[in-house]
Scaffold this motif. Sequence first.
Motif, short mmCIF file in Angstrom:
data_model
loop_
_atom_site.label_atom_id
_atom_site.label_comp_id
_atom_site.label_asym_id
_atom_site.label_seq_id
_atom_site.Cartn_x
_atom_site.Cartn_y
_atom_site.Cartn_z
N PRO A 23 -17.93 6.21 16.61
CA PRO A 23 -17.53 4.98 17.30
C PRO A 23 -16.93 3.93 16.35
CG PRO A 23 -19.91 5.04 17.03
CD PRO A 23 -19.40 6.34 16.51
N ASP A 24 -16.81 4.26 15.07
CA ASP A 24 -16.36 3.28 14.08
C ASP A 24 -15.57 4.05 13.02
OD1 ASP A 24 -16.20 1.67 11.82
OD2 ASP A 24 -18.37 1.47 11.56
N PRO A 25 -14.28 3.72 12.80
CA PRO A 25 -13.46 4.48 11.86
C PRO A 25 -13.95 4.36 10.41
CG PRO A 25 -12.30 2.52 12.62
CD PRO A 25 -13.54 2.62 13.45
N ASN A 26 -14.78 3.38 10.14
CA ASN A 26 -15.25 3.18 8.75
C ASN A 26 -16.53 3.94 8.43
OD1 ASN A 26 -13.11 1.50 8.07
ND2 ASN A 26 -14.14 -0.25 9.02
N ILE A 27 -17.03 4.71 9.37
CA ILE A 27 -18.24 5.50 9.08
C ILE A 27 -17.86 6.62 8.12
CG2 ILE A 27 -19.96 7.08 10.03
CD1 ILE A 27 -20.01 5.36 12.55
N LYS A 28 -18.54 6.64 6.98
CA LYS A 28 -18.17 7.61 5.93
C LYS A 28 -19.41 7.81 5.06
CE LYS A 28 -15.14 6.41 2.70
NZ LYS A 28 -14.65 5.06 2.93
N TRP A 29 -19.71 9.05 4.71
CA TRP A 29 -20.83 9.33 3.81
C TRP A 29 -20.52 8.78 2.43
CZ3 TRP A 29 -25.74 10.14 3.90
CH2 TRP A 29 -26.40 10.61 2.75
N ASN A 30 -21.44 8.04 1.86
CA ASN A 30 -21.27 7.47 0.53
C ASN A 30 -22.21 8.20 -0.42
OD1 ASN A 30 -21.56 5.89 -1.81
ND2 ASN A 30 -20.89 4.04 -0.70
N GLU A 31 -21.61 9.11 -1.18
CA GLU A 31 -22.39 9.98 -2.05
C GLU A 31 -23.24 9.17 -3.03
OE1 GLU A 31 -21.98 13.55 -1.68
OE2 GLU A 31 -23.92 13.32 -2.70
N GLU A 32 -22.63 8.12 -3.56
CA GLU A 32 -23.29 7.32 -4.59
C GLU A 32 -24.54 6.62 -4.06
OE1 GLU A 32 -21.69 3.68 -7.17
OE2 GLU A 32 -20.21 5.28 -6.87
N ARG A 33 -24.40 6.04 -2.86
CA ARG A 33 -25.54 5.33 -2.27
C ARG A 33 -26.52 6.28 -1.59
NH1 ARG A 33 -25.67 1.46 1.62
NH2 ARG A 33 -24.03 2.42 2.86
N GLY A 34 -26.02 7.46 -1.22
CA GLY A 34 -26.87 8.37 -0.46
C GLY A 34 -27.06 7.90 0.98
#
Lengths: 94, 330
Positions: free
Chosen positions: B260-271
Amino acid sequence: MKNEWPLWEIFIRGQHGLSHRHVGSLHAPDAEMAVKNARDVYTRRNEGVSIWVVEAKHIAASAPSEKGPLFEPSESKIYRHPTFYDIPDEVGHM
Amino acid sequence: MYAQMIKTASNGIKPREEMSEEERAFQDKIDNDIKIEPRDWMPEDYRRTLIRQIGQHAHSEVVGQLPEGNWITRAPTLERKAILLAKVQDEAGHGLYLYSAAETLGVSRDELIELLHEGKMKYSSIFNYPTLNWADIGAVGWLVDGAAIVNQVALQRTSYGPYSRAMIRICKEESFHARQGYDAIRAMAFGTPEQKRQAQDALNRLWFPALMMFGPSDAESTHSEQSMAWKIKVKSNDELRQQFVDQTIPQIEYLKLDLPDPNIKWNEERGHYDFSEPDWPEFFNVIKGNGPCNVDRMKDRVAAWDDGEWVRDGLLAHARKKAARKVAAE
């Protein structure tokens, strides 16, 4: 006169063989309705086989400030527990 | 979260050396995770803050019945109808547990209800959004109850005994709510193209309102510090929101719905997943009373209370008459 329904404390016996246990409270005009409401609120998922209701104002309780004098004396009486006693291995289970 | 923007009744945290002996003993209990019980000594501000938070939480449970009650008569099958009915009944029970917890602090349920009806207390912003179709009911159970669980699981460790016990009882029942919601939305997501479209639409509309349930970002939550020190709140708004996002994304992916949000993305660094902030001006506007359903919700609550008055009074009059007759007979 204030028309607020009195508060009842609810005790439920979960299974036969166990004692009734306090589960919460609710408002009801009288004991009969308190039992009916307790059945609807506190036994929706097979939680009970018996209900007690007591109007909250009839419950007397120990005061938090007396916690020390009431309960501390038993802390030092470790000889009241079975683990205080060493039973020789040779004697076996006791 | 069912309690947002709770104003802590104090002006910042008091340094230890400025505390009275009672306040120090109280804070020591909190720091050692010893629960505070109704008749224990507590600072007046702790008591007032708890009444606000538990009261708002209780109001949310009760007002939360309205958007779902809207669909009971129109549930697609008899089974879904029975399930929804059971869920809505649970919400009434949750309201009751919470009002009871608040009542141990010296305020009555009727007083709290009066404060709500006078607009002096609030309920969660989420219930000011409409449920337009059946997919919304699935999404509410899945997302709204899902978000509530994240908050309420944390609150099981809250410092006030009766509140903590209410949370434990509620969490046991709440997991049924989230699962039935996911089951309903799953049926649609894997149904006809039109059903799938409705499931996607419900997700898109309810995603950000669900994120708002945790309240404003930590940087803006000016009231949190004292509530955290008193362990009335156990985790920060942003921590809880992140936890909800992290657990929900895989559930969306399983349904093969678009995020529902184009900015949803897995952030490896933050986990953790990155995501967009909700529209905070919208949130504050809804809190102020200008959401799509604020007026209707309050109108329905007040009408239910007023229309039920004769029943409450009648039952009490009958009980008093019976009691008087019994006394006379003795």
